[in-house]
Design a protein around this motif. Structure first.
Motif, PDB file in Angstrom:
ATOM      1  N   ASN A   1      -8.432   1.958   6.393  1.00  0.00           N
ATOM      2  CA  ASN A   1      -8.706   2.942   7.449  1.00  0.00           C
ATOM      3  C   ASN A   1      -8.822   2.285   8.826  1.00  0.00           C
ATOM      4  OD1 ASN A   1      -8.577   5.035   5.656  1.00  0.00           O
ATOM      5  ND2 ASN A   1     -10.782   5.360   5.519  1.00  0.00           N
ATOM      6  N   PRO A   2      -9.560   1.164   8.960  1.00  0.00           N
ATOM      7  CA  PRO A   2      -9.602   0.507  10.275  1.00  0.00           C
ATOM      8  C   PRO A   2      -8.233   0.012  10.733  1.00  0.00           C
ATOM      9  CG  PRO A   2     -11.443  -0.219   8.925  1.00  0.00           C
ATOM     10  CD  PRO A   2     -10.545   0.573   8.025  1.00  0.00           C
ATOM     11  N   MET A   3      -7.393  -0.440   9.789  1.00  0.00           N
ATOM     12  CA  MET A   3      -6.057  -0.886  10.156  1.00  0.00           C
ATOM     13  C   MET A   3      -5.255   0.277  10.745  1.00  0.00           C
ATOM     14  SD  MET A   3      -3.095  -2.727   7.809  1.00  0.00           S
ATOM     15  CE  MET A   3      -2.611  -1.251   6.872  1.00  0.00           C
ATOM     16  N   ILE A   4      -5.393   1.458  10.158  1.00  0.00           N
ATOM     17  CA  ILE A   4      -4.679   2.632  10.658  1.00  0.00           C
ATOM     18  C   ILE A   4      -5.240   3.077  12.008  1.00  0.00           C
ATOM     19  CG2 ILE A   4      -4.187   5.078  10.227  1.00  0.00           C
ATOM     20  CD1 ILE A   4      -4.171   4.407   7.217  1.00  0.00           C
ATOM     21  N   GLU A   5      -6.561   3.171  12.095  1.00  0.00           N
ATOM     22  CA  GLU A   5      -7.201   3.673  13.313  1.00  0.00           C
ATOM     23  C   GLU A   5      -7.006   2.743  14.504  1.00  0.00           C
ATOM     24  OE1 GLU A   5      -8.691   6.591  13.906  1.00  0.00           O
ATOM     25  OE2 GLU A   5      -8.005   7.173  11.904  1.00  0.00           O
ATOM     26  N   LYS A   6      -6.917   1.447  14.251  1.00  0.00           N
ATOM     27  CA  LYS A   6      -6.846   0.453  15.331  1.00  0.00           C
ATOM     28  C   LYS A   6      -5.432   0.301  15.886  1.00  0.00           C
ATOM     29  CE  LYS A   6      -9.405  -2.786  17.438  1.00  0.00           C
ATOM     30  NZ  LYS A   6     -10.679  -2.537  18.117  1.00  0.00           N
ATOM     31  N   ASN A   7      -4.440   0.801  15.181  1.00  0.00           N
ATOM     32  CA  ASN A   7      -3.046   0.555  15.566  1.00  0.00           C
ATOM     33  C   ASN A   7      -2.287   1.859  15.740  1.00  0.00           C
ATOM     34  OD1 ASN A   7      -2.548  -2.589  15.231  1.00  0.00           O
ATOM     35  ND2 ASN A   7      -3.876  -1.948  13.548  1.00  0.00           N
ATOM     36  N   ASP A   8      -2.046   2.237  16.989  1.00  0.00           N
ATOM     37  CA  ASP A   8      -1.363   3.502  17.284  1.00  0.00           C
ATOM     38  C   ASP A   8       0.029   3.556  16.678  1.00  0.00           C
ATOM     39  OD1 ASP A   8      -3.523   4.475  18.663  1.00  0.00           O
ATOM     40  OD2 ASP A   8      -2.791   3.818  20.628  1.00  0.00           O
TER      41      ASP A   8
ATOM     42  N   ILE B   1       1.052   2.869  13.820  1.00  0.00           N
ATOM     43  CA  ILE B   1       1.054   3.513  12.495  1.00  0.00           C
ATOM     44  C   ILE B   1       0.126   4.728  12.460  1.00  0.00           C
ATOM     45  CG2 ILE B   1       1.733   1.434  11.255  1.00  0.00           C
ATOM     46  CD1 ILE B   1      -1.170   1.161  10.302  1.00  0.00           C
ATOM     47  N   LYS B   2      -0.898   4.742  13.306  1.00  0.00           N
ATOM     48  CA  LYS B   2      -1.835   5.876  13.310  1.00  0.00           C
ATOM     49  C   LYS B   2      -1.097   7.186  13.536  1.00  0.00           C
ATOM     50  CE  LYS B   2      -5.956   7.714  15.574  1.00  0.00           C
ATOM     51  NZ  LYS B   2      -6.955   7.541  16.653  1.00  0.00           N
ATOM     52  N   LYS B   3      -0.145   7.182  14.464  1.00  0.00           N
ATOM     53  CA  LYS B   3       0.590   8.407  14.782  1.00  0.00           C
ATOM     54  C   LYS B   3       1.429   8.889  13.600  1.00  0.00           C
ATOM     55  CE  LYS B   3       4.420   5.837  16.899  1.00  0.00           C
ATOM     56  NZ  LYS B   3       5.158   5.561  18.164  1.00  0.00           N
ATOM     57  N   LEU B   4       1.771   7.988  12.694  1.00  0.00           N
ATOM     58  CA  LEU B   4       2.572   8.366  11.530  1.00  0.00           C
ATOM     59  C   LEU B   4       1.726   9.046  10.459  1.00  0.00           C
ATOM     60  CD1 LEU B   4       4.778   5.143  11.172  1.00  0.00           C
ATOM     61  CD2 LEU B   4       5.250   7.218  12.479  1.00  0.00           C
TER      62      LEU B   4
ATOM     63  N   PHE C   1      -5.070   8.265  -1.726  1.00  0.00           N
ATOM     64  CA  PHE C   1      -3.655   8.602  -1.531  1.00  0.00           C
ATOM     65  C   PHE C   1      -3.435   9.055  -0.095  1.00  0.00           C
ATOM     66  CE2 PHE C   1       0.041  11.496  -1.774  1.00  0.00           C
ATOM     67  CZ  PHE C   1       0.966  10.620  -2.340  1.00  0.00           C
ATOM     68  N   LYS C   2      -2.516   8.378   0.596  1.00  0.00           N
ATOM     69  CA  LYS C   2      -2.252   8.681   1.994  1.00  0.00           C
ATOM     70  C   LYS C   2      -0.739   8.781   2.213  1.00  0.00           C
ATOM     71  CE  LYS C   2      -6.364   6.097   3.442  1.00  0.00           C
ATOM     72  NZ  LYS C   2      -7.183   7.284   3.765  1.00  0.00           N
ATOM     73  N   THR C   3      -0.318   9.807   2.924  1.00  0.00           N
ATOM     74  CA  THR C   3       1.094   9.976   3.247  1.00  0.00           C
ATOM     75  C   THR C   3       1.308   9.804   4.747  1.00  0.00           C
ATOM     76  OG1 THR C   3       0.863  12.372   3.537  1.00  0.00           O
ATOM     77  CG2 THR C   3       1.424  11.568   1.332  1.00  0.00           C
ATOM     78  N   TYR C   4       2.522   9.443   5.096  1.00  0.00           N
ATOM     79  CA  TYR C   4       2.876   9.273   6.500  1.00  0.00           C
ATOM     80  C   TYR C   4       4.335   9.657   6.694  1.00  0.00           C
ATOM     81  CZ  TYR C   4       4.875   4.883   4.705  1.00  0.00           C
ATOM     82  OH  TYR C   4       5.598   3.954   3.984  1.00  0.00           O
ATOM     83  N   SER C   5       4.712   9.944   7.929  1.00  0.00           N
ATOM     84  CA  SER C   5       6.112  10.292   8.216  1.00  0.00           C
ATOM     85  C   SER C   5       6.405  10.010   9.677  1.00  0.00           C
ATOM     86  CB  SER C   5       6.385  11.760   7.897  1.00  0.00           C
ATOM     87  OG  SER C   5       5.559  12.605   8.672  1.00  0.00           O
ATOM     88  N   GLY C   6       7.662   9.666   9.935  1.00  0.00           N
ATOM     89  CA  GLY C   6       8.103   9.373  11.293  1.00  0.00           C
ATOM     90  C   GLY C   6       9.601   9.465  11.379  1.00  0.00           C
ATOM     91  N   SER C   7      10.157   9.019  12.497  1.00  0.00           N
ATOM     92  CA  SER C   7      11.599   9.125  12.707  1.00  0.00           C
ATOM     93  C   SER C   7      12.396   8.263  11.731  1.00  0.00           C
ATOM     94  CB  SER C   7      11.942   8.724  14.149  1.00  0.00           C
ATOM     95  OG  SER C   7      11.517   7.388  14.410  1.00  0.00           O
ATOM     96  N   SER C   8      11.761   7.210  11.191  1.00  0.00           N
ATOM     97  CA  SER C   8      12.472   6.315  10.264  1.00  0.00           C
ATOM     98  C   SER C   8      12.387   6.775   8.821  1.00  0.00           C
ATOM     99  CB  SER C   8      11.908   4.896  10.375  1.00  0.00           C
ATOM    100  OG  SER C   8      12.120   4.370  11.670  1.00  0.00           O
ATOM    101  N   GLY C   9      11.547   7.782   8.555  1.00  0.00           N
ATOM    102  CA  GLY C   9      11.396   8.267   7.194  1.00  0.00           C
ATOM    103  C   GLY C   9       9.938   8.508   6.856  1.00  0.00           C
ATOM    104  N   SER C  10       9.686   8.803   5.591  1.00  0.00           N
ATOM    105  CA  SER C  10       8.324   9.089   5.156  1.00  0.00           C
ATOM    106  C   SER C  10       7.978   8.248   3.946  1.00  0.00           C
ATOM    107  CB  SER C  10       8.182  10.582   4.815  1.00  0.00           C
ATOM    108  OG  SER C  10       9.084  10.928   3.771  1.00  0.00           O
TER     109      SER C  10
END
Length: 274
Positions: free
Chosen positions: A116-123, A125-128, A142-151
């Motif tokens: 969680n700190p890794m995600i919160e500290k780094n925009d 990946i946070k935005k994904l 379980f955590k999901t993410y998505s962006g222009s490069s894929g999900s």
């Protein structure tokens, strides 16, 4: 064509060249801000543990599909897993399963303190991971993410819980402290074999990656040692301060005086310096 125009044309075409793809280490050193309380302040820097660079950059080598990392405790094995997944989320999105010996330690020791700190500290990946108004169904495990490069997704599993090791297919599988996992899980058998079934859909594909790390345990029963013996068995060598001879530090090089371990020192295999 004037020299100025020629230069303009060359510069224009040069800007169209594809950017060199960064390695895991290069990407993390440029983009990953370490969380508060980390031994490293600011951006990740491999100079504090140079051996990490070689290991984590194997993820970028298309010829390497399995890595067995047999190392001592508290030397950054888990950090390698975090770095690879930090890189993967942005540059090679897809599902990943990260396994630990037990489920009990994941919530506080892994997700709350590290992920969680890794995600919160780094925009970057946070935005994904942000759902932008959509219902956020991410959980501790379980955590999901998505962006222009894929999900993709990150699933955290305990090797002592059979249901954690079942489910969707994943191309990338990580097992931390592998040798501390149970030899069998219920009626399912070897948890490593169970987890590896998650990669079956990608069998024969260059897209799979398996990473196992652990400090060794009992000889003959140690999962990481068994895996390491099937590999190329790279070792980390360090130079002697006196003769500059590079060598692997082994137990036979550890000496002490007058039966007093408090006087322990390492003796160079070549020049015998302390």
């Amino acid at each position: 064509m004037s020299d100025a125009l020629k230069k303009l044309v060359v510069d224009s075409f040069s800007s169209l060249k594809p950017r060199k793809k960064m390695s895991v280490t290069e990407f993390c050193e440029k983009n990953r801000v370490m969380p508060e309380g980390s031994p490293i302040e600011g951006y990740y820097n491999s100079k504090f543990a140079p051996y990490q660079a070689f290991i984590q950059d194997l993820y970028n080598d298309p010829e390497v599909r399995e890595v067995y990392c047999k190392m001592a405790s508290q030397v950054g094995k888990s950090e390698i897993i975090y770095n690879i997944n930090f890189y993967k989320i942005v540059n090679n999105p897809g599902n990943a399963l990260i396994c630990y010996p037990t489920k009990e330690a994941i919530k506080d020791d892994v997700v709350k303190k590290r992920i969680n700190p890794m995600i919160e500290k780094n925009d970057i990946i946070k935005k994904l991971f942000d759902k932008k108004g959509k219902k956020n169904e991410n959980t501790i495990y379980f955590k999901t993410y998505s962006g222009s490069s894929g999900s993709g997704s990150l699933k955290f599993a305990g090797c002592n819980v059979p249901s954690d090791l079942a489910g969707n297919s994943v191309p990338d599988l990580f097992i931390d402290e592998h040798s501390r996992c149970a030899e069998d899980v219920g009626t399912e058998g070897d948890p490593t074999a169970v987890a590896k079934k998650r990669q079956a859909a990608y069998k024969g594909s260059s897209k799979t990656f398996f990473f196992s790390s652990s400090s060794p345990t009992v000889m003959g029963k140690c999962a990481i040692s068994k895996g390491y013996e099937t590999s190329k068995r790279h070792v980390c060598e360090v130079p002697c301060y006196f003769c500059n001879q590079y060598q692997e530090i082994i137990w036979d090089m550890v000496k002490w005086e007058n039966d007093d371990p408090e006087t322990a020192y390492i003796e160079c295999a070549k020049c015998k310096a302390k």
